[in-house]
Write a protein that holds these residues in place. Structure first.
Motif, short mmCIF file in Angstrom:
data_model
loop_
_atom_site.label_atom_id
_atom_site.label_comp_id
_atom_site.label_asym_id
_atom_site.label_seq_id
_atom_site.Cartn_x
_atom_site.Cartn_y
_atom_site.Cartn_z
N LYS A 42 -4.93 -116.55 -51.16
CA LYS A 42 -5.52 -115.91 -49.99
C LYS A 42 -4.65 -114.78 -49.48
O LYS A 42 -5.14 -113.75 -49.04
CB LYS A 42 -5.64 -116.95 -48.88
N ASN A 43 -3.34 -115.00 -49.52
CA ASN A 43 -2.44 -114.02 -48.94
C ASN A 43 -2.09 -112.88 -49.88
O ASN A 43 -1.39 -111.97 -49.54
CB ASN A 43 -1.16 -114.71 -48.47
N ARG A 44 -2.56 -113.01 -51.09
CA ARG A 44 -2.29 -111.95 -52.03
C ARG A 44 -3.26 -110.82 -51.69
O ARG A 44 -4.46 -111.00 -51.66
CB ARG A 44 -2.57 -112.47 -53.44
N GLU A 45 -2.73 -109.65 -51.47
CA GLU A 45 -3.60 -108.59 -50.98
C GLU A 45 -4.13 -107.71 -52.07
O GLU A 45 -4.64 -106.63 -51.82
CB GLU A 45 -2.88 -107.79 -49.90
N THR A 46 -3.99 -108.18 -53.30
CA THR A 46 -4.38 -107.32 -54.40
C THR A 46 -5.81 -107.59 -54.85
O THR A 46 -6.23 -107.12 -55.88
CB THR A 46 -3.43 -107.54 -55.59
N GLY A 47 -6.53 -108.40 -54.09
CA GLY A 47 -7.91 -108.68 -54.47
C GLY A 47 -8.75 -107.40 -54.41
O GLY A 47 -8.48 -106.50 -53.64
N GLU B 129 -5.32 -107.57 -64.63
CA GLU B 129 -4.80 -106.31 -65.15
C GLU B 129 -4.11 -105.54 -64.05
O GLU B 129 -4.60 -105.47 -62.94
CB GLU B 129 -5.94 -105.47 -65.72
N LYS B 130 -3.03 -104.96 -64.39
CA LYS B 130 -2.24 -104.17 -63.44
C LYS B 130 -2.11 -104.91 -62.12
O LYS B 130 -2.24 -104.35 -61.05
CB LYS B 130 -2.90 -102.81 -63.18
N GLY B 131 -1.86 -106.20 -62.21
CA GLY B 131 -1.62 -106.99 -60.99
C GLY B 131 -2.87 -107.27 -60.19
O GLY B 131 -2.81 -107.87 -59.13
N VAL B 132 -4.01 -106.84 -60.67
CA VAL B 132 -5.24 -107.10 -59.93
C VAL B 132 -5.95 -108.33 -60.53
O VAL B 132 -6.30 -108.34 -61.70
CB VAL B 132 -6.19 -105.89 -59.98
N SER B 133 -6.12 -109.34 -59.69
CA SER B 133 -6.76 -110.55 -60.19
C SER B 133 -8.25 -110.51 -59.90
O SER B 133 -8.66 -110.10 -58.82
CB SER B 133 -6.20 -111.78 -59.48
N PRO B 134 -9.06 -110.98 -60.83
CA PRO B 134 -10.48 -111.04 -60.55
C PRO B 134 -10.79 -112.16 -59.55
O PRO B 134 -10.03 -113.11 -59.43
CB PRO B 134 -11.09 -111.35 -61.90
N HIS B 135 -11.90 -112.05 -58.88
CA HIS B 135 -12.37 -113.13 -58.02
C HIS B 135 -12.90 -114.24 -58.91
O HIS B 135 -13.34 -113.99 -60.03
CB HIS B 135 -13.48 -112.62 -57.11
#
Ligand code: ADP
Ligand code: MG
Length: 680
Positions: free
Chosen positions: A232-237, A400-406
């Motif tokens: 939740k706290n990861r802001e890379t969503g 990818e590039k630190g971006v996680s999928p939902h």
């Protein structure tokens, strides 16, 4: 002695026993200490020799008179020893253990446990357990009985534990913070471990067990809940825009979404517009319309320029999803691509290139979709159908590039809320709690095989009226080969009995393509009766099917029966579910009766749980979680609830467990969880 050390530090444990212990999952002293008793025997009540019972185990103190005698009767070596107390004398006897002759000392007192056998004039206790009464003897006690394997006796295990406990006494780390122990009245850990094995009093046993059960639930939930916090706290969503796409999509549907579906969509909308990463479980009974929700979300994500991935548990289901997605999305100019293990190399290559260059908007498949060889253009969301544990690892492969999928997990398994929290504590939960309007409840009958003729006549009648029928074939053994033979011969019999019906079968050993053809034929109405082995093969949507006939129904879990029943009652016609069983067992009968009385998945799962116990169905192992060694998901529900509260409270205080008073707990959780899904 330390917990991390191998059990081979115990001098009684040699190579052979080391192997056996390993089989039992005991490798370290720590494993041994948490090898909890399965039950206890009360040896605190002592009886006299004159009062020994022939039906129950007795514990008595007796003195050894004379030397042991060894006699041979054919191959059998009998060692016999006389023992006595002030009320009488008996023999204690061992077979094929000649060394017992000198194991007990003449004139000494021992505590024996065993059942009395009377033969003619002799009174004997065969192979009693015994323990020398030394200076420290303080009366009989409660003794633990452990789960064990052949070659490791209860006596050995008790001996190992006595040594391990006395050697580690007072050194076990207490990782539960003081405030928590105070608030929830939790016994200290050394005390708990000591008393779960050898309770000093009844009360100390209860205190010990409470603490250990609480701890197990608490750790698991703290782990899962904090995982949820981390995501939740990861802001890379990925933040989605143009939420009006959700409304636009609904206009494409031939029906209006139910309020329950809309409510879930709203929850998902919030997740996807906040900037965090979504981890949501959507629970909804069979036929509640989860797929439509998934489609709406996938559509929205694609409108944002990302790819949507849908993962199904079997190829047949993947193909079915692909078909229904294509039906809707092809017209909207979107590209839906299927990827399964059984596609030809050429087909795969083509699919993979579309996935990589971004031509594919929606990718549907089995586990194949998250294999390393699949390179995505840009995944925005992964939706899984009945794949409950889509873990950090799988997600990592798509990041990818630190971006996680939902991640959106869909399940039709109705799980009571308390249990859902422990199995899916790392997910937010939405429930589609209503069915689309106009669904007629499926009439359910539980009958025995004497009804077979009537049943077949009924099937014929339905087929004549233009309807279709599913038959779930008897499962005799958990052996795939036999199961296939079985379904084939059943199908043959049915073909002979119903010459006017087109009866076909499908089973797990068939090639994907063959299965697909058979299913497609059935869906198109080219065949009338589909006989199938496995449950999963019928996870399809054929509204014209009105009968679900299940043979050997007692062999299925209620949740499974409920799933199967959900395959009918999808169209306008009245539907039936017939459960055939010759089971005589009371519980089995009761379970089938429940099916005839309710169609509410939650009610069914609660009742099933009550009758069966959590067993495999709710087994945490199956869900990829650490095993529960002492807590019982069903019986310990109250402790479960309390520990849930406690875990929530802890994370409210310290959501990432950064405070010093929680550092031991944090360490312990990450080792205990094996780093499997936990990344604090
Ligand atoms: P689930 O996946 O939850 O078992 P599905 O999504 O397969 O359920 O839906 C079952 C059937 O109900 C499908 O034929 C679907 O088109 C239909 N359906 C879904 N939502 C609605 C609705 N709101 N109104 C009417 N029919 C619906
Ligand atoms: Mg479905």
């Amino acid at each position: 002695m330390e917990q991390k050390q191998s059990v081979s530090v115990l001098k009684q444990v040699g190579e052979q026993r080391l192997k056996k212990l390993k089989q039992m999952g005991i490798e370290t002293i720590g494993d041994l200490l948490t090898h909890y008793p399965r039950e206890y025997k009360d040896r605190s009540r002592l009886v006299k020799i004159a009062d020994l019972s022939e039906t129950e185990e007795n514990t008595f103190i007796a003195y050894v008179r004379g030397q042991g005698k060894v006699a041979k009767h054919g191959k059998l070596v009998v060692t016999r020893l006389k023992v006595f107390d002030e009320t009488g004398e008996i023999s204690v006897v061992w077979y094929n253990q000649p060394y017992m002759k000198n194991a007990l000392q003449m004139g000494e007192a021992y505590l024996f446990t065993g059942v009395l056998q009377k033969k003619y004039r002799t009174k004997e206790v065969i192979s009693p357990e015994y323990e020398k009464i030394g200076e420290h003897f303080a009366g009989g006690r409660i003794v633990p009985v452990y789960p064990s394997v052949k070659g490791i006796s209860q006596k050995m295990l008790r001996g190992y534990l006595e040594t391990a406990l006395s050697e580690t006494q007072g050194t076990l780390e207490e990782y539960l913070p003081m405030w928590l122990r105070k608030k929830y009245h939790l016994a200290e850990r050394n005390f708990a471990i000591q008393n779960i094995h050898f309770p000093h009093t009844e009360q100390s046993f209860y205190d010990a067990r409470y603490r250990l059960v609480f701890e197990e639930f608490f750790l698991l939930q703290t782990a899962l809940f904090s995982l949820r916090e981390v995501w939740k706290n990861r802001e890379t969503g990925i933040m989605m825009q143009h939420a009006e796409a959700l409304e636009d999509f609904q206009k494409q549907l031939p029906f209006t979404m139910t309020d329950a579906q809309k409510k879930v969509l709203t929850e998902i909308k919030e997740d996807l517009t906040k900037g965090g990463v979504m981890n949501r479980l959507v629970q909804g009974d069979v036929g509640s319309g989860k797929t439509a929700v998934a489609m709406a979300v996938a559509y929205w994500v694609v409108q944002n320029g990302y790819q949507a991935v849908l993962m199904a548990p079997t190829e047949v289901l993947a193909e079915q999803h692909e078909k229904s997605f294509t039906e809707i999305f092809a017209d909207l100019g979107l590209c839906v691509v299927l990827l399964t293990g059984s596609m030809t190399a050429k087909q795969k290559k083509e699919a993979l290139s579309k996935i990589a260059d971004g031509t594919a908007n929606m990718i549907i498949g089995t586990h194949a979709v998250i294999q390393q060889s699949v390179v995505y253009h840009n995944v925005g969301i992964v939706i899984t159908d009945e794949q409950h544990r889509f873990g950090v690892k799988q997600r990592g492969m798509l990041t990818e590039k630190g971006v996680s999928p939902h991640v959106l997990v869909m399940t039709a398994t109705p799980i009571p809320r308390t249990l859902a929290l422990i199995l899916y504590g790392d997910l937010d939960i939405s429930v589609i709690d209503a069915l689309p309007p106009g669904r007629k409840p499926v009439d359910t009958l539980a009958v025995d095989t004497s009804y077979r003729k009537r049943i077949y006549a009924f099937l014929e009648k339905e087929v004549k009226a233009g309807r279709q029928v599913y038959v779930i074939c008897p499962m005799i053994e958990e052996n795939e080969k036999i199961e296939v033979e079985n379904v084939l011969s059943y199908t043959e019999t049915l073909q002979q009995t119903l010459p006017n019906c087109r009866v076909v079968c499908v089973h797990g050993k068939m090639k994907g393509k063959q299965k697909q053809e058979i299913m497609a034929d059935f869906a198109a109405g080219n065949t009338d009766v589909l006989v199938s082995t496995t449950v999963i093969e019928v996870g399809i949507n054929v509204p014209n099917a009105t009968v679900m006939l299940i043979e050997n129904a007692e062999r299925f879990g209620l949740a499974q029966l409920h799933q199967l029943r959900g395959r009918v009652g999808r169209g306008a016609e009245k539907s039936y579910c017939i459960l055939v069983s010759d089971a005589k067992n009371k519980i089995a009968k009761e379970r089938l009766q429940i099916m005839t009385k309710t169609t509410d998945g939650f009610v069914i799962s609660e009742k099933d749980l009550k009758l069966r116990g959590p067993g495999d169905f709710f087994g945490t192992r199956q869900h990829g979680l650490p095993e529960l060694k002492i807590a019982n998901l069903y019986q310990d529900t109250e402790i479960l609830k309390t520990s849930q509260k406690a875990a929530t409270e802890l994370l409210k205080k310290d959501n990432l467990l950064k405070q010093t008073e929680h550092s031991k707990l944090k360490n312990y959780i990450s080792t205990w969880f094996d780093g499997k899904t936990l990344e604090l």
